[in-house]
Design an enzyme around this catalytic site. Structure first.
Site, PDB file in Angstrom:
ATOM      1  CB  ILE A  50      -0.962   0.015   1.210  1.00 35.55           C
ATOM      2  CG1 ILE A  50      -0.189  -0.101   2.531  1.00 35.55           C
ATOM      3  CG2 ILE A  50      -1.991  -1.077   1.089  1.00 35.55           C
ATOM      4  CD1 ILE A  50      -1.078  -0.007   3.753  1.00 35.55           C
ATOM      5  N   GLY A  51       2.164   1.160   0.037  1.00 40.02           N
ATOM      6  CA  GLY A  51       2.991   2.363   0.013  1.00 40.02           C
ATOM      7  C   GLY A  51       4.467   2.040   0.091  1.00 40.02           C
ATOM      8  N   GLY A  86       8.313   3.989   1.003  1.00 38.06           N
ATOM      9  CA  GLY A  86       9.027   5.157   1.507  1.00 38.06           C
ATOM     10  C   GLY A  86      10.501   5.059   1.206  1.00 38.06           C
ATOM     11  N   GLY A  87      11.271   5.961   1.803  1.00 37.56           N
ATOM     12  CA  GLY A  87      12.705   5.974   1.545  1.00 37.56           C
ATOM     13  C   GLY A  87      13.421   4.780   2.118  1.00 37.56           C
ATOM     14  CG  MET A  88      14.833   4.683   5.658  1.00 32.76           C
ATOM     15  SD  MET A  88      15.356   4.714   7.383  1.00 32.76           S
ATOM     16  CE  MET A  88      13.789   4.826   8.227  1.00 32.76           C
ATOM     17  CB  ALA A  89      10.240   0.680   5.435  1.00 31.05           C
ATOM     18  CG  ASP A 114      10.302  14.114   7.045  1.00 32.58           C
ATOM     19  OD1 ASP A 114      10.380  15.193   6.441  1.00 32.58           O
ATOM     20  OD2 ASP A 114      10.194  13.017   6.468  1.00 32.58           O
TER      21      ASP A 114
END
Length: 691
Positions: free
Chosen positions: A19-20, A22-25, A137
């Site tokens: 579902i998504g 990110g930069g790390m995960a 952030d």
């Protein structure tokens, strides 16, 4: 197909879909088979799992968020490692990011809606800061907007404990460049005011529909955060109130001393603004020219221009060989130059040989004699694994620690380690360090995060909802029943029973009293019945005598009922009044012209006095208007309100309970109809309306 789809983690979490990212995960939707609920699972990317720094940041996020428990922060249920995968189990949020929400609107948000969102964001930051956690952030991409209008702050991927070291160079700043604070752009020390600056940028974007600073490169944007002042929101959107503009600019003040000192302070101004939009925000000291004098030095340090120029310059050896290139034929005389060139070459070769010999000797002497004296080899020490040990064991057996010491840090709930055992440590086990005597900070397990159902019998329903839903994080279903012993809007019963172990997100049910059950009475046929007999029967049936009118009738004998306001067979509430028309008998004949005209006789309001109106005449009487009001004083944020009268829905939409304590609608009708009020899908009140 994704390699993790269909995979079962810890024999509990079945991964359903991605579902998504990110930069790390990567975030997946999954099902917890133990509790039969849907959750979100964040898995560290495989290419980063071997990087100790990324793993540390990933675990920092889980550690930070696990310490938080707030309605506006995404909840963390579990943190684990399975089959070499590091993952976090979180609350599954159904909604849009604030960025997507603004993009769909396509225009600046209404200032009331902006205040509604930023208030919840600042509440979340206040809670995080009270736990010593700085998000670092804050941006619309990390804020989820739910269907009910509430928001949740997520993605603590670069969250940092306030006590941790925070001096970071500008080029290492992690936050999104359009929302970072000036101190982040400089690489300076950050604190809770850093999050407030980013929140101010988010509020600015909601109010104006644009970012305060734009640039061709991230560096250009970062420099503007340090040096520039944004265009006032009212210059871009005149509808923004002056006080709200002042709150926005104070949150975005470039100097820490001019900014809000805490999230609570900003929250107080937002609350005061909601009460009085014309209130004056405390003035901020005027800017001086001093901050701009420091900028050139900061920028030079962060960009490291001298390093880039040295790498761009040609290496020195090329400069040495350039004089040795052969000149053109017309530059010297062949008869004179050759002897001189041979001597120069021989001299240069001798010098080079001497320098090479000296270099070799220096290298040998340094590496074999001097190096060990000046730079002795540093011994590395491996951090022991203290997980599963108790504090008493570590105190009684120093051999477990070896060359290290320990101190007790926080206590944290854990499903993997019993209460009292070490469940985490910093630095992590297996880490190599170059100094003995280093202190290991251990986190002690508080056991499983056990929570038990409380006894809410005879509680006010609003207080029960506040406790179970907002504080304990349970999903509450409401049912309504009449009760002779429990007052209206108080809890009659609940399930599961008190003392039952529950977890956040579990469903519980409370049964709320609607007050004593309204008894019903059945209306019988009173037509052609003597009025004296009707008056005797009404109390026996639980009815009351209403308005009694008398009219002439050729059909009904004198003293008998010829019309009733409620039809026979209808069921009505006890003590309902019924109107009656009683016959005066036939109308007397018209007097002759010679006779004196008698005074007028009371006549029914119909064309023919001999024929009474049909029983339905009362239903077609003149309609009246009533007001139905929903009480929202016990709710917060956006709630869905539905108001129904009879079979007609008069209102069904969201209402901001923080700004409206009631919601009223007007309805026009006749007779008796029932009004129903639903809040968030639950029936909270119903009552009859007499038009």
């Amino acid at each position: 197909m994704d390699q993790y789809i269909g995979k079962m983690l810890d024999n509990r979490y079945e991964i359903l879909e991605c579902i998504g990212t990110g930069g790390m995960a990567v975030v997946y939707k999954a099902r917890c088979h133990r509790l039969n609920r849907l959750v979100a699972i964040k898995i560290l990317k495989p290419e980063l799992a071997s990087d100790a720094d990324f793993r540390r940041r990933f675990h920092d996020e889980s550690q930070a968020v696990a310490m938080l428990s707030h309605a506006n922060i995404v909840s963390v249920y579990d943190v684990s490692r399975s089959d070499g995968l590091d993952y976090i189990v979180m609350e599954l949020v159904d909604g849009l990011t604030l960025k997507q929400y603004m993009q769909r609107r396509g225009t600046p948000l209404n200032w009331r809606e902006s205040v509604h969102f930023i208030t919840q964001i600042v509440r979340a930051l206040s809670h995080a800061h009270s736990r010593g956690i700085i998000h670092r952030d804050i941006k619309p991409h990390n804020i989820m907007v739910l269907r009910d209008g509430s928001v949740k702050v997520t993605d603590f991927g670069i969250a940092q404990l306030a006590s941790a070291a925070q001096n970071t160079m500008t080029q290492e700043t992690i936050g999104s460049v359009h929302y970072i604070s000036p101190e982040q752009a400089k690489g300076s020390h950050v604190d809770c005011r850093t999050d407030l600056y980013s929140a101010g940028v988010v509020l600015y974007e909601m109010l104006t529909g644009r970012l305060p600073f734009e640039g061709d490169t991230p560096v250009a944007v970062a420099i503007q955060h340090i040096k520039s002042i944004p265009v006032p929101p009212r210059d871009l959107n005149p509808d923004v109130p002056r006080a709200l503009e002042a709150i926005t600019l104070k949150a975005m003040a470039p100097e820490l001393s001019q900014r809000y000192a805490s999230a609570d302070e900003m929250l107080e101004d937002l609350k005061e603004f909601r009460k009085n939009p014309d209130f004056q925000v405390a003035e901020t000291p005027e800017e001086t020219d001093e901050p701009t004098q420091v900028v050139p030095r900061v920028i030079t340090t962060s960009v490291r221009v001298p390093v880039e120029r040295r790498e761009a310059e040609p290496p020195a050896p090329e400069h040495r060989v350039r004089p040795r290139r052969e000149p053109e034929e017309d530059e010297y005389d062949y008869d004179d130059e050759p002897p001189r060139r041979g001597g120069a070459i021989a001299a240069s070769a001798a010098v080079l040989l001497i320098l090479a010999f000296i270099g070799v000797m220096v290298y040998v002497i340094f590496n074999f004699f001097v190096k060990d004296l000046l730079f002795p080899e540093t011994q590395e020490f491996e951090v022991p694994d203290l997980r599963g040990r108790t504090v008493e064991e570590l105190q009684q057996d120093p051999a477990i620690l070896g060359d290290f010491f320990f101190k007790v840090g926080d206590t944290r709930y854990s499903e993997d380690y019993p209460e009292g055992q070490v469940c985490a440590q910093t630095p992590e086990a297996g880490t190599k360090v170059r100094e003995a005597g280093k202190t290991i900070t251990v986190t002690v397990s508080g056991g499983e995060d056990s929570m038990y159902m409380i006894d809410v019998y005879n509680w006010d329903a609003r207080m029960a909802l506040q406790k179970l839903q907002n504080e304990m994080g349970l999903k509450v279903n409401q049912e309504k029943v009449p009760s002779e012993t429990i007052s209206e809007n108080y809890v009659v019963s609940f399930s599961p029973m008190d003392g039952t172990k529950v977890e956040r997100g579990d469903e519980v049910t409370i049964v709320v009293s609607t007050g004593p059950e309204t008894k019903q009475a059945t209306v019988i046929n009173f037509l052609n019945v003597p009025i004296e007999q009707v008056r005797t029967q009404l109390p026996q049936l639980g009815l009351k005598e209403g308005k009694v009118s008398e009219y002439h009738s050729d059909e009904y004998p004198e003293g008998r009922v010829m019309w009733q306001s409620i039809d026979p067979g209808d069921e009505v509430d006890k003590d309902t009044a019924i109107d009656l028309w009683v016959s005066l008998g036939p109308e007397e004949p018209e007097p002759t012209p010679s006779e004196e005209e008698p005074p007028p006789v009371n006549e029914p309001p119909v064309e023919s006095s001999s024929q009474p109106p049909e029983p339905t005449l009362n239903v077609e009487a003149t309609a009246t208007t009533q007001t139905v009001t929903a009480d929202l004083s016990g709710y917060e944020g956006m709630v869905n309100v539905r108001i129904v009268v009879g079979d007609t829905t008069l209102f069904d939409s969201g209402v901001d309970a923080d700004m409206n304590t009631t919601k009223s609608v007007s309805v026009t009708g006749t007779g008796i109809q029932t009004a129903y009020i639903y809040i968030n899908g639950a029936l909270v009140k119903s009552y009859p309306i007499h038009f």
